[in-house]
Design an enzyme around this catalytic site. Structure first.
Site, short mmCIF file in Angstrom:
data_model
loop_
_atom_site.label_atom_id
_atom_site.label_comp_id
_atom_site.label_asym_id
_atom_site.label_seq_id
_atom_site.Cartn_x
_atom_site.Cartn_y
_atom_site.Cartn_z
N LYS A 54 0.84 -1.20 0.00
CA LYS A 54 0.00 0.00 0.00
C LYS A 54 0.87 1.25 0.00
O LYS A 54 0.62 2.19 -0.75
CB LYS A 54 -0.93 0.00 1.23
CG LYS A 54 -2.09 -0.95 1.09
CD LYS A 54 -2.84 -1.14 2.40
CE LYS A 54 -3.84 -2.28 2.28
NZ LYS A 54 -4.38 -2.72 3.56
N GLN A 98 -4.93 -1.48 9.53
CA GLN A 98 -4.84 -2.81 8.94
C GLN A 98 -5.49 -3.85 9.86
O GLN A 98 -5.21 -3.89 11.06
CB GLN A 98 -3.37 -3.16 8.68
CG GLN A 98 -3.13 -4.48 7.97
CD GLN A 98 -3.66 -4.51 6.54
OE1 GLN A 98 -3.72 -3.49 5.86
NE2 GLN A 98 -4.04 -5.67 6.08
N ASP A 121 -11.28 2.90 4.04
CA ASP A 121 -11.70 1.50 3.95
C ASP A 121 -13.21 1.40 3.76
O ASP A 121 -13.73 0.35 3.37
CB ASP A 121 -11.35 0.76 5.25
CG ASP A 121 -10.11 -0.10 5.12
OD1 ASP A 121 -9.85 -0.62 4.03
OD2 ASP A 121 -9.41 -0.26 6.14
#
Ligand code: GUN
Length: 288
Positions: A54, A98, A121
């Site tokens: 990422k 995460q 997200d």
């Protein structure tokens, strides 16, 4: 018939090129460089790989990447405090924590602490609610990637019978909402569904997100259907090495489907591309 292979890497590269161009324009016109903060708690090897990828791609698109690593012993209060700092930081446009988090930390509490405007997200209940009520908001990356991949082979999904296998908050439910937005007739199947093969056989579009290697068999697939495989399962391979396989028995399904995503190289690359797109969207929305 052999299915068309949907090249996720190529489609993801297209999205990244668009994001890169838009980021360059934002910098020239407004002096703004979007920033994505990624929080990693603990040392899960798979998560470390994801976070590294990422960061690399965020920088490649011309955005700022801010990594925050906390030890596995970090308390929930410490993670919440960091999220609070990132919420208040004007240089942070997107926040991604995460998952999975260590077991002693409540994921829901952490997700709910993120500013919904920075929730790239799309997991915050406010964004889930916006998606469900057709309001603008940040949409989860993997579901968005699935729909973009399906549309890359069939731009108009209206009226299709879509079957989503899996009902998670992260993939199954949001992908079903997105397909409903595309005017598909959507069925969400799951581990308690009776006659799963029979349900899947009706589908013009199948999204498999169950996390069980090769569960969806070739004879479940309607000839010509579009198959989007979200599964990323590590299984023993040759010579003691492991290999990645999806939730669909690819070798069987490829002979029946009209188009299918491979694993790896299908949905995976699109997830990061959509994360970068969400970061750009969040930066633009937050900065007016
Ligand atoms: N872990 C596996 N997939 C994801 C994802 O899409 N977002 C976050 N935050 N963690 C993940």
């Amino acid at each position: 018939m052999t299915a068309r292979i949907i090249d996720g890497k190529e489609r993801a590269a297209e999205v990244c090129r668009m994001v890169t161009d838009a980021v360059a324009l934002l910098k020239v016109e407004r002096g703004v460089v979007p920033g994505l903060a990624v929080v990693l708690v603990g040392d899960d090897p798979a998560s470390q790989v994801y976070v590294r990828n990422k960061a690399k791609q965020t920088l490649a698109c011309g955005m700022r990447s801010l990594e925050h690593r906390l030890p596995v012993t970090a308390t929930e209060a410490e993670v919440l405090a960091l999220v609070g700092v990132l919420n208040r930081d004007p240089g942070v446009d997107g926040i991604l924590v995460q998952l999975p988090l260590p077991k002693h930390i409540a994921e829901a509490a952490v997700i709910e602490a993120i500013d919904p405007g920075k929730d790239v997200d799309g997991f915050h209940p406010v964004n889930a609610g916006r998606l469900a009520s057709n309001a603008p908001g940040l949409v989860p990356c993997t579901p968005l990637g699935c729909v973009l991949l399906a549309k890359s082979v069939m731009p108009e999904l209206r009226g299709l019978e879509a079957v989503v296998i899996g009902r998670s908050n992260i993939v199954g439910k949001p992908v079903a909402q997105l397909l409903l937005r595309e005017d598909c007739t959507v069925t969400i199947a799951h581990s308690r569904t009776r006659d799963l093969p029979g349900i899947v056989r009706r589908a013009d579009l199948v999204v498999a997100a169950v996390g069980r290697p090769g569960m969806v068999r070739g004879d479940w697939i309607k000839p010509g259907a579009i198959v989007i495989d979200v599964g990323i399962n590590r299984v023993p391979g040759e010579g003691g090495k492991s290999r990645l396989v999806g939730d669909v028995a690819f070798g069987e399904a490829v002979a029946v489907a009209g188009a299918i995503t491979p694993v790896p190289g299908g949905v995976g690359p699109m997830t990061i591309a959509c994360l970068l797109q969400n970061t750009l969207t969040a930066a633009k929305a937050r900065r007016g």
